[in-house]
Design an enzyme around this catalytic site. Structure first.
Site, PDB file in Angstrom:
ATOM      1  CG  ASP A 143      -1.985   0.926   1.247  1.00  0.00           C
ATOM      2  OD1 ASP A 143      -2.135   1.712  -0.098  1.00  0.00           O
ATOM      3  OD2 ASP A 143      -3.030   0.989   1.915  1.00  0.00           O
TER       4      ASP A 143
ATOM      5  CG  ASP B 205      -3.098   3.597  -3.718  1.00  0.00           C
ATOM      6  OD1 ASP B 205      -4.056   3.044  -3.940  1.00  0.00           O
ATOM      7  OD2 ASP B 205      -3.133   4.351  -2.556  1.00  0.00           O
ATOM      8  CD  GLU B 206      -5.220  -1.464  -0.812  1.00  0.00           C
ATOM      9  OE1 GLU B 206      -5.487  -2.148  -0.081  1.00  0.00           O
ATOM     10  OE2 GLU B 206      -5.981  -0.858  -1.330  1.00  0.00           O
TER      11      GLU B 206
END
Length: 484
Positions: free
Chosen positions: A11, A105-106
């Site tokens: 993350d 983003d993860e």
């Protein structure tokens, strides 16, 4: 559950805001808020400096301004975020063929499937190597969780924030989870959390002690069974490499309710073209066109039309959306519009001549509406009112977006209004730059593409053949900040 912590969850830390701080030397170490800047704007991401002032994601921007009046408020630059995300996902893809992106983003990574980890020591080394590689390639930090299941890996990365790594040894799950709030478990939102609290259950330990039968009684059979398993730390979900999109859609919330039917129709057509652009970028076509209308009283209506076959034709989608609009009463005012396409299929080229014509039309419309995406209404109306000049300037020069001046070079927009635009001239690798104000129609000033965040990125073409050592000062057992 696996006997080794070989599921990794990455993350990125405050992704949008961190990318903006990396791109703008003058904002490093300062409160930064990224999101919609209009009266109905919502915070997308806040830097850790802004979070300490009480600002958080999904908060109305107006409320954020009251909490952090001196923060920098910027319009998202999704082209930059996608570029950085592609760099990160490419690094993840080197670790395993099983990478499950959840957002820009993860992502989850199955290290065992890639042969990059088979025990705690190798998993930790791989996780630290990944954090080092991401920092070297993008200049940003990410937090890593390692565990024997997806649920625990995600909890671990959250506990490791910011810029840390946490590995949960198999067999220690229940001990770790026991004191945590029930809200840490997937699927336990505010409503379920309040329901459980009223029943006297506030921690994961309380859920495990209550037993499956009691949880089923409280929240239903399906949810209660799953909740009990999670409270015991049990999660057998695999990492899935392909998460096939079921729909493509775009929507805009407007600063002021739209009452003019012609304006509403023009906005729907513009959204339809943007939707097709996304559809084609994904090499897909779709069969069902969906229109979403949120009216002045917050009531939301959806209408759909199923076509004879899948299409990525902008004219077809635009006309279908227009027909759907005819069945919706908008006389009271419209605050949000959206156009989507569902029933997706692989891209098929039906008519070469039509495709060529459509491409020209898309290019022409893109040029007409070249402003970057801005929540709260993007491009100007077809025929703006005379008193909307300041609004149009803000849309032409969104705060935080890149510009280039023929004399001063590259910079970014600090703000605009009263016929002026203020620009700070600096680059990601420079010292904080000077500020200059221009007329909004200055012929030497133009929008520009984002610069890379790292000018001389380290060569990681052979990674992870030889995993690098972790960055000095980085915490290998939990959260902890380190300088970029």
């Amino acid at each position: 559950m696996r006997p080794a912590p070989t599921i990794l969850h990455l993350d990125m830390d405050a992704f949008y805001a961190s990318a903006e701080q990396a791109a703008k030397p003058s904002l490093r170490g300062k409160a930064v808020v990224v999101g919609g800047l209009g009266p109905r704007g919502v915070v997308a991401t806040a830097s850790y400096e802004a979070r300490r002032l009480g600002v958080h994601s999904a908060m109305p921007t107006a409320q954020a301004r009251r909490l952090a009046p001196n923060a920098a408020y910027l319009v998202p630059r999704f082209s930059l975020y996608r570029t950085v995300s592609d760099q990160v996902m490419e690094l993840l893809g080197r670790l395993s063929p099983l990478v499950e992106p959840l957002s820009l983003d993860e992502a989850f990574v199955d290290l065992e499937a890639g042969g990059t980890a088979d025990d705690s020591a190798s998993a930790r080394a791989t996780g630290e190597g990944l954090r080092t590689a991401i920092h070297a390639v993008t200049g940003l930090s990410g937090s890593v969780g390692l565990a024997g299941s997806k649920m625990l890996a995600k909890i671990a990365s959250e506990e490791a924030k910011p810029d840390g790594l946490l590995l949960i040894e198999p067999g220690t799950e229940r001990e770790l989870l026991a004191p945590m709030s029930v809200r840490i478990l997937p699927g336990v939102g505010p409503a379920t959390g309040d329901h459980l609290r009223r029943a006297g259950m506030t921690t994961v330990h309380d859920l495990a002690e209550a037993g499956e039968a009691e949880l089923v009684r409280l929240v239903g059979k399906a949810h209660g069974h799953g909740l009990y398993r999670m409270a015991l730390g049990l999660d057998d979900r695999p990492v899935v490499a392909e998460r096939d999109a079921k729909s493509v859609s775009v929507e805009d919330t407007f600063d002021v309710d739209l009452h003019d039917r012609v304006r509403v129709r023009a906005e729907v057509e513009r959204l339809a073209v943007r939707c097709v652009e996304r559809l084609r970028a994904a090499d897909r076509s779709g069969r069902t066109v969906v229109l979403k209308v949120r009216r002045y009283d917050f009531s939301t209506l959806t209408r759909s039309e199923t076509l004879r076959g899948p299409t990525d034709d902008p004219t077809v989608v635009r006309e279908a959306a227009g027909r759907l609009l005819e069945s919706v009463d908008t006389t009271g005012g419209v605050r949000l519009l959206g156009v989507g396409v569902t029933g997706l299929a692989d891209y098929t080229q039906e008519d070469l001549f039509a495709q060529a014509a459509d491409a020209r039309e898309l290019a022409q419309r893109a040029q007409e509406h070249s402003s970057p995406p801005v929540e709260g209404g993007e491009e100007s109306a077809p025929e703006p009112e005379p008193d909307s000049a300041e609004l149009l300037a803000a849309r032409r020069w969104p705060a935080g977006h890149d510009v280039h001046h023929e004399e001063h070079g590259y910079g970014w927009v600090q703000g605009s209004g009263v016929g002026r635009v203020t620009v700070r001239f600096e680059e990601p690798w420079s010292a904080p730059g000077r500020v200059v104000t221009f007329r909004v129609d200055d012929p030497l000033l133009r929008p520009a593409d984002p610069l890379p965040l790292v000018r001389d990125a380290a060569d990681y073409s052979s990674w992870p053949a030889n995993l690098p050592k972790s960055r000095s000062g980085a915490d290998s057992s939990g959260g902890g900040e380190s300088s970029p």
